[in-house]
Design a protein around this motif. Structure first.
Motif: not given
Length: 752
Positions: A390-391, A411-416, A420, A435, A437
């Protein structure tokens, strides 16, 4: 001064009589069979007859100076003796229909060094097949159904490399390798050997690399490697070993072993003393074995020199403890991907590895990261991809100031967050692919001032990167590669594609982005691009390429697998630096635009290999690799009857020996179509060829212009040679007399 003029004259004399050179300084044209494409590869004459439906070798049309003869992918079943005095070094006959290698077929091949007969139907090989080739060193026979062998398999005292993988070999008799004792590399992979219980390897005292991957091996006898004191690399992956093998004794004989690969071999017999005698072991691959019952720390504790350890996908269930790597502190590369791991265990187990440089934790089911990265002062590469992170985790990576490669893909990222990567100022390659993004925060990449490569493939991006992601009014001089493949980009009809901060970009990947066009000013800010990848899109008209006019430094253009039916040299007239044009996979029509591109590469650029798929490449003649080149092909219009090809030859193209040819298939390689077409070369290309044929030689400011006229016959060559030889002899004679007179004059002055 005198000596320099004398050496210059000798140099000119040597150049005129160098083998393979014509008297105008260019490579001399050699014989070439009708069905083949011939050219120089470096300074060696290559005859490429691959994929030509040949049923026999065109012996009478071969040049005696052929260096590489490529006959791969034909229908040849028999080999007759080659012409006497042929100087062939490498013979490639993979994927034909041969059933036997006979000695008489290779009589007189005194210069032959390498041969590839892989992928045939060979069942028998004469042990003395290459007796006439005194320097023979490489033989590739993989993928042939060899009959069982009684006694020695070959008698080649100079052989260094032998590949007999996937040859249906079930047993190795005690004398199989008796007469090839100089062998250094042996590949027996993919043979159903099942058991190694003989001393067949005993003659191979020089062996350094042995591969027996996927051989259905269940056991190896204790004395199988009794004589392999020089073995450094042993590969045994993909087998079915059981406990009957006494591995401690087997490995104890291999005291110089440096690399051991037991990947996916059902190897599950780890003991504390397994590698006690292997003090030089540096790379140990145990990946894809079920080691759930074992504590790997007991086995690696004595491997003080171990540098690389791969335990990926080993179903590790015994928790990693603080003692696991306590005595293996030289480990620089550790691969733990594919195991179910917990951040708490990693926290203590990785603590001793303060010198760790590469760490892979991909697909470990990690929902959070261990708070131990501050100990890795030298960590350069980290792969934490394919974890459900996640994040909320990036803050744990912040101490990695030395990190140069970070992979957080999928890696199931939706927000950085914008901060970061603010402290990772050493990162050179960042992978965020896979991801979701589609909304990147302003300033996200601002501090990555040393970034060289940024991968954002398949991130759902609908627009290219904008200026707010980077520092304003700052040029990222190291950022030379950007990958945006697989994003459904929506490109406006006007305006730059990328911001000014990326003006030093050299490689841009826009493959599979559903593009049908790019605006003419797409690269207004990024004019330093040298490699542009547009593969897998929907370009279908040459009128779509005005954006290339802004790329004067372009060297590589990849347009593979688009919808192009034609492409003219004028489309790249503003790109004089192009050295590679990739056009394979387009529905090309057999028309004169094909010949124009061929002439552009051959005459104007002076190198056909610029057109990928037109000629043989270095990888096509590399030992031990698949030599299957993809070719440029075109199709005649199926709505009209195929033409009868007369013996019409345009300047600069070799004519067919046959007076008349009838096309029997609509699919043609570009090489064959160009010879058949009769399309006249553009005067521009003929002028370029003539211009390239004039050379200049300079010596101490004196420029000697040599008009170059290629000889058309042996008679003219002899006349030219005689004339040049006479002139040079006269020059040398005059220089000698002048030099002698000066020396005499100096002696006279001294005496006076």
């Amino acid at each position: 001064m005198d000596l320099r003029w004398f050496l210059l004259a000798l140099f000119l004399l040597g150049c005129c009589f160098s083998p393979g050179l014509s008297f105008n300084g260019e490579m001399a044209e050699q014989e070439c069979p009708d069905e083949c494409d011939c050219h120089y590869f470096r300074i060696n004459w290559v005859t490429d007859c691959s994929d030509s439906n040949l049923t026999e070798i065109p012996y009478d049309e071969l040049s005696m100076n052929v260096y590489v003869l490529d006959l791969n992918d034909n229908l040849i079943s028999e080999i007759e003796p080659f012409p006497p005095d042929i100087k062939m070094r490498r013979l490639q006959m993979a994927d034909n229909r041969m059933t036997e290698l006979k000695k008489e077929s290779f009589t007189g091949l005194h210069y032959l060094i390498d041969a590839d007969f892989s992928g045939n139907a060979i069942t028998k090989v004469d042990p003395h097949v290459f007796d006439d080739s005194a320097g023979f060193i490489t033989l590739e026979l993989q993928n042939n159904p060899l009959d069982p062998v009684e006694g020695p398999f070959l008698s080649i005292s100079t052989l260094h490399y032998l590949d007999i993988s996937n040859c249906s070999i079930e047993t190795l008799n005690d004398h199989f390798f008796d007469n090839i004792s100089a062998l250094e590399t042996l590949d027996l992979s993919e043979n159903p050997l099942k058991v190694i219980n003989t001393r067949s390897f005993e003659p191979l005292t020089s062996l350094e690399t042995l591969k027996m991957n996927h051989c259905n091996l269940t056991t190896i006898s204790e004395d199988a490697f009794l004589a392999q004191h020089n073995l450094k690399t042993l590969e045994l992956s993909g087998n079915y070993f059981v406990r009957e093998t006494n591995w401690e004794i087997v490995f104890s004989k291999l005291t110089l072993l440096e690399n051991l690969d037991l990947r996916n071999s059902h190897f599950n017999h780890l003991t504390a003393t397994l590698f006690d005698q292997n003090h030089y072991l540096r790379t140990l691959i145990l990946a894809e074995n079920d080691l759930s019952e074992y504590d790997v720390g007991d086995t690696v504790k004595n491997l003080a020199n171990l540098e690389t350890l791969d335990l990926s996908y080993c179903n590790l269930t015994v928790p990693l403890s603080e003692d696991t790597f306590a005595n293996a502190t030289k480990i620089r590369s550790l691969y733990l991907s594919g195991n179910t791991l917990f951040a708490s265990d990693l926290l203590v187990a990785l603590s001793p590895l303060t010198n760790l440089q590469k760490l892979s934790l991909s697909k470990c089911g990690l929902r959070r990261l261990p708070d131990t990265f501050h100990k890795f002062k030298s960590l350069q590469e980290l792969d934490i991809s394919h974890n459900p992170l996640n994040d909320a985790f990036v803050k744990l990576l912040a101490p990695l100031a030395t990190l140069e490669y970070l992979n957080m893909g999928y890696s199931n990222l939706s927000y950085l967050a914008p901060t970061s990567f603010s402290k990772m100022t050493s990162i050179r390659r960042l992978v965020l692919s896979g991801n979701d993004l589609n909304n990147l925060e302003a300033g996200l990449f601002g501090n990555l001032t040393h970034l060289e490569s940024l991968e954002l493939n398949f991130c759902g991006l609908r627009r290219p990167l904008n200026a707010t992601l980077f520092f304003n009014n700052f040029t990222y001089t190291d950022l030379t590669e950007l990958q945006l493949a697989g994003n459904p980009l929506r490109v406006s009809k006007t305006g730059p594609l990328l911001p000014k901060q990326l003006s030093r970009l050299q490689t841009l990947d826009l493959s599979n982005c559903n593009l049908t066009f790019l605006p003419p000013d797409a690269f207004f800010w990024t004019r330093n691009i040298t490699t542009l990848v547009l593969a897998g899109n929907h370009f279908n008209s040459p009128n779509d390429f005005h954006f290339l006019e802004l790329l004067p430094k372009l060297e590589v253009l990849d347009l593979t697998y688009n919808n192009l039916t034609s492409f003219a040299p004028k489309e790249i007239e503003f790109n004089p630096q192009i050295s590679r044009l990739k056009l394979i996979g387009n529905p090309w029509k057999c028309q004169c635009s094909v010949a124009d591109l061929w002439d552009w590469a051959h005459m104007e650029k002076g190198d056909l290999s610029i057109l990928e798929g037109s000629t043989i490449r270095a990888s096509d003649v590399t030992v031990g690799k698949l030599k299957r080149k993809r070719l440029l092909v075109c199709n005649y219009d199926g709505r009209v009857s195929l033409p009868i090809i007369m013996n019409k030859t345009a300047p600069g193209r070799k004519p067919f020996k046959q007076q008349q040819r009838t096309i029997s298939a609509s699919n043609r390689t570009w090489a064959k179509y160009v010879r058949e077409s009769g399309c006249e070369p553009s005067p521009v290309f003929l002028h370029a060829r003539a211009t390239r044929s004039v050379g200049y030689i300079s010596a101490e400011g004196v420029h000697m212009k040599l008009a170059q006229h290629a000889p058309n016959t042996w008679a003219s060559a002899i006349i030219n040679a005689s004339a040049i030889y006479a002139v040079l002899i006269t020059v040398i004679g005059v220089l000698f007399v002048v030099t002698k007179n000066r020396i005499n004059a100096r002696h006279a002055d001294k005496n006076n």
